[in-house]
Write an enzyme that holds these catalytic residues in place. Sequence first.
Site, PDB file in Angstrom:
ATOM      1  N   LYS A   1      -1.603  16.859 -39.856  1.00 18.33           N
ATOM      2  CA  LYS A   1      -0.883  17.768 -40.768  1.00 18.33           C
ATOM      3  C   LYS A   1       0.614  17.463 -40.782  1.00 18.33           C
ATOM      4  O   LYS A   1       1.242  17.413 -41.833  1.00 18.33           O
ATOM      5  CB  LYS A   1      -1.092  19.237 -40.317  1.00 18.33           C
ATOM      6  CG  LYS A   1      -2.546  19.683 -40.383  1.00 18.33           C
ATOM      7  CD  LYS A   1      -2.729  21.081 -39.828  1.00 18.33           C
ATOM      8  CE  LYS A   1      -2.598  21.174 -38.319  1.00 18.33           C
ATOM      9  NZ  LYS A   1      -3.626  20.497 -37.547  1.00 18.33           N
TER      10      LYS A   1
ATOM     11  N   GLY B   1       0.750  20.958 -32.016  1.00 17.79           N
ATOM     12  CA  GLY B   1       1.531  19.764 -31.711  1.00 17.79           C
ATOM     13  C   GLY B   1       1.456  18.868 -32.928  1.00 17.79           C
ATOM     14  O   GLY B   1       0.397  18.318 -33.209  1.00 17.79           O
TER      15      GLY B   1
ATOM     16  N   GLN C   1      -3.421  24.245 -36.243  1.00 14.35           N
ATOM     17  CA  GLN C   1      -4.843  24.221 -35.875  1.00 14.35           C
ATOM     18  C   GLN C   1      -5.687  23.797 -37.092  1.00 14.35           C
ATOM     19  O   GLN C   1      -5.186  23.048 -37.911  1.00 14.35           O
ATOM     20  CB  GLN C   1      -5.301  25.580 -35.313  1.00 14.35           C
ATOM     21  CG  GLN C   1      -4.693  25.930 -33.952  1.00 14.35           C
ATOM     22  CD  GLN C   1      -3.295  26.471 -34.003  1.00 14.35           C
ATOM     23  OE1 GLN C   1      -3.013  27.416 -34.716  1.00 14.35           O
ATOM     24  NE2 GLN C   1      -2.392  25.894 -33.242  1.00 14.35           N
TER      25      GLN C   1
HETATM   26  P1  GDP Z   1      -1.492  17.558 -36.421  1.00 10.81           P
HETATM   27  O1  GDP Z   1      -1.570  18.504 -35.282  1.00 10.81           O
HETATM   28  O2  GDP Z   1      -2.524  17.835 -37.465  1.00 10.81           O
HETATM   29  O3  GDP Z   1      -0.116  17.445 -37.019  1.00 10.81           O
HETATM   30  O4  GDP Z   1      -1.860  16.123 -35.820  1.00 10.81           O
HETATM   31  P2  GDP Z   1      -1.302  15.488 -34.450  1.00 10.81           P
HETATM   32  O5  GDP Z   1       0.079  15.025 -34.658  1.00 10.81           O
HETATM   33  O6  GDP Z   1      -1.573  16.374 -33.301  1.00 10.81           O
HETATM   34  O7  GDP Z   1      -2.307  14.287 -34.272  1.00 10.81           O
HETATM   35  C1  GDP Z   1      -2.427  13.273 -35.227  1.00 10.81           C
HETATM   36  C2  GDP Z   1      -2.084  11.936 -34.563  1.00 10.81           C
HETATM   37  O8  GDP Z   1      -2.496  10.883 -35.415  1.00 10.81           O
HETATM   38  C3  GDP Z   1      -0.602  11.739 -34.363  1.00 10.81           C
HETATM   39  O9  GDP Z   1      -0.401  10.928 -33.234  1.00 10.81           O
HETATM   40  C4  GDP Z   1      -0.172  10.997 -35.629  1.00 10.81           C
HETATM   41  O10 GDP Z   1       0.990  10.188 -35.437  1.00 10.81           O
HETATM   42  C5  GDP Z   1      -1.377  10.133 -35.867  1.00 10.81           C
HETATM   43  N1  GDP Z   1      -1.674   9.857 -37.285  1.00 10.81           N
HETATM   44  C6  GDP Z   1      -1.523  10.655 -38.367  1.00 10.81           C
HETATM   45  N2  GDP Z   1      -2.017  10.055 -39.470  1.00 10.81           N
HETATM   46  C7  GDP Z   1      -2.491   8.856 -39.049  1.00 10.81           C
HETATM   47  C8  GDP Z   1      -3.162   7.789 -39.729  1.00 10.81           C
HETATM   48  O11 GDP Z   1      -3.430   7.820 -40.931  1.00 10.81           O
HETATM   49  N3  GDP Z   1      -3.536   6.707 -38.942  1.00 10.81           N
HETATM   50  C9  GDP Z   1      -3.263   6.642 -37.611  1.00 10.81           C
HETATM   51  N4  GDP Z   1      -3.664   5.568 -36.931  1.00 10.81           N
HETATM   52  N5  GDP Z   1      -2.631   7.630 -36.973  1.00 10.81           N
HETATM   53  C10 GDP Z   1      -2.273   8.724 -37.683  1.00 10.81           C
HETATM   54  P1  IMO Z   2      -2.571  21.538 -34.105  1.00  9.20           P
HETATM   55  O1  IMO Z   2      -1.703  22.426 -34.957  1.00  9.20           O
HETATM   56  C1  IMO Z   2      -6.128  21.079 -31.650  1.00  9.20           C
HETATM   57  C2  IMO Z   2      -7.421  24.601 -29.379  1.00  9.20           C
HETATM   58  C3  IMO Z   2      -7.307  24.557 -27.871  1.00  9.20           C
HETATM   59  C4  IMO Z   2      -8.478  25.457 -27.498  1.00  9.20           C
HETATM   60  C5  IMO Z   2      -8.446  26.516 -28.573  1.00  9.20           C
HETATM   61  C6  IMO Z   2      -7.741  27.806 -28.168  1.00  9.20           C
HETATM   62  O2  IMO Z   2      -1.796  20.513 -33.350  1.00  9.20           O
HETATM   63  O3  IMO Z   2      -3.688  20.971 -34.896  1.00  9.20           O
HETATM   64  P2  IMO Z   2      -5.165  28.418 -27.841  1.00  9.20           P
HETATM   65  O4  IMO Z   2      -4.139  27.862 -26.922  1.00  9.20           O
HETATM   66  O5  IMO Z   2      -4.810  28.314 -29.296  1.00  9.20           O
HETATM   67  O6  IMO Z   2      -5.599  29.805 -27.472  1.00  9.20           O
HETATM   68  O7  IMO Z   2      -6.468  27.492 -27.594  1.00  9.20           O
HETATM   69  O8  IMO Z   2      -7.786  25.942 -29.679  1.00  9.20           O
HETATM   70  N1  IMO Z   2      -6.167  24.310 -30.111  1.00  9.20           N
HETATM   71  C7  IMO Z   2      -5.930  23.173 -30.774  1.00  9.20           C
HETATM   72  N2  IMO Z   2      -6.665  22.043 -30.892  1.00  9.20           N
HETATM   73  N3  IMO Z   2      -4.971  21.192 -32.310  1.00  9.20           N
HETATM   74  C8  IMO Z   2      -4.238  22.322 -32.234  1.00  9.20           C
HETATM   75  O9  IMO Z   2      -3.128  22.534 -32.981  1.00  9.20           O
HETATM   76  C9  IMO Z   2      -4.682  23.365 -31.405  1.00  9.20           C
HETATM   77  N4  IMO Z   2      -4.210  24.589 -31.078  1.00  9.20           N
HETATM   78  C10 IMO Z   2      -5.127  25.159 -30.297  1.00  9.20           C
HETATM   79  O10 IMO Z   2      -7.462  23.256 -27.379  1.00  9.20           O
HETATM   80  O11 IMO Z   2      -9.682  24.745 -27.636  1.00  9.20           O
HETATM   81 MG    MG Z   3      -1.795  18.470 -33.207  1.00  6.63          MG
END
Ligand code: GDP
Ligand code: IMO
Ligand code: MG
Length: 433
Positions: free
Chosen positions: A16, A40, A220
């Site tokens: 996202k 995160g 999430q």
């Molecule tokens: P979010 O929580 O939905 O914002 O996603 P996160 O940042 O937690 O996890 C997504 C991970 O995948 C991060 O390390 C991004 O840098 C990486 N990422 C996002 N889009 C792509 C993609 O199209 N390809 C690859 N290889 N990595 C990506």
């Molecule tokens: P983003 O925004 C992935 C998961 C936790 C746990 C459950 C409940 O980065 O996509 P909490 O601390 O919210 O009470 O935990 O939800 N969880 C996530 N998993 N991405 C997240 O956020 C999450 N935020 C919470 O691992 O299973």
């Molecule tokens: Mg994340």
Amino acid sequence: MSTTVILGAQWGDEGKGKLVDVLAGNSDWVARFQGGNNAGHTVVIGERTIKLHLLPSGITRESCQLILGDGMVIDPWVLDQELERWKDETGEVPDKNRLFISDRAHIILKFHRLVDGLDKKIGTTGRGIGPTYSDKINRVGLRFADIKHIINDNDWISEMTSLYNRILKSLDIDQMISELELKKDLEWIHNRFGHTIKNTGLMLDNALKMKQNVLLEGAQGCLLDIDQGTYPYVTSSVTSRANATHGVGIHPGHIEDVIGIVKAYTTRVGHGPFPCELKDDVGDYLTEKGHEFGTTTGRRRRCGWLDIVVLKHSHRVNGFTSLAITKLDVLGGLETLKVCVGYKANGVEYHNLPASITDLENAEPIYVEMPGFPGLSDQEWLDLARKANKEKAGLSALPINAQKYIQQIEKMLGVPIHSIGVGPDRDATIHIF
Ligand code: GDP
Ligand code: IMO
Ligand code: MG
């Protein structure tokens, strides 16, 4: 003027943050509407990797105003650290003029972190999210709007301290909270953030009246939604479209686009059912190649094939107007790709997500197979995306079997594709024109 919502369509971590950063280039405002620092979100710009937990991912665009909305739960100490880190890296102090905290958002205190630290069942992030939302629903929560009044309300401080300590004691937590400590914490929050606490719903409403563009950044994903997810293995907020506007204090009629972020396979972090989970070499391959380790807790993410049952559910709940597929590059190099189109559980075939956790735990996926496509290096994918966008080639820039994989998703869900992520970098997104 437009309001676009960005939502995770699976169990979170779909990418996202990356798309919000891309779209924020054309937005005046980016607002978070739920969750807290359980999120995160990662943005990669060249050599720079930015990990955000509370700050909206539009922070990367200097002209974007940022809102931490009404529906959030905010740990002020984490926010302070995140702002400090941002200042160290960029020299900028966003809370001076472009970051605003909703007066209706709830505050995560040490008490909530201590209680969340006891969780063993759900596998929470331990950030105090659930206990803070519990207090909100119990109507004993603390909102930013109230700080300035209760800071000198010794009765309130005394009442809350004894409530917190009764609960801590009943849970066998040996740490206690003192009245002095709580008062000091409230004073610190007031001094640190008082200037940035606003009626942010009103600010957004005015911005929309002035025809400005607003992005609402989900945290999430749909399967972690308290009502629509795999309860009880969920987070404590409504992560879906219906809460996007509500969680920032504007009405749902403002929404024009809802982009569902869909990882090209599935991941989940924490406990709970995951029918397509791969506990084999392919699962390990996806974890390693996709760097599937949590942005918030560093935990290894569980990996599996793409699950259309999950996505159909997500689309029903959210009404996506388009889908952003992410991490397609990670599937490159696999000979065969599988897509789950149904489950068998306890002798019954499911094509819609069952509510029962037992059914989900017993669900055996029904897969269709598709031929894989070649793997490319990170640089090759990045070059391919840049060239595709320059030539407006869209899907046709991809290897033929990758095109077919995407078209299959589009067909099964009946939602047009917005873009395709082929790498973590801001530029590694193929836009569909
Ligand atoms: P979010 O929580 O939905 O914002 O996603 P996160 O940042 O937690 O996890 C997504 C991970 O995948 C991060 O390390 C991004 O840098 C990486 N990422 C996002 N889009 C792509 C993609 O199209 N390809 C690859 N290889 N990595 C990506
Ligand atoms: P983003 O925004 C992935 C998961 C936790 C746990 C459950 C409940 O980065 O996509 P909490 O601390 O919210 O009470 O935990 O939800 N969880 C996530 N998993 N991405 C997240 O956020 C999450 N935020 C919470 O691992 O299973
Ligand atoms: Mg994340």
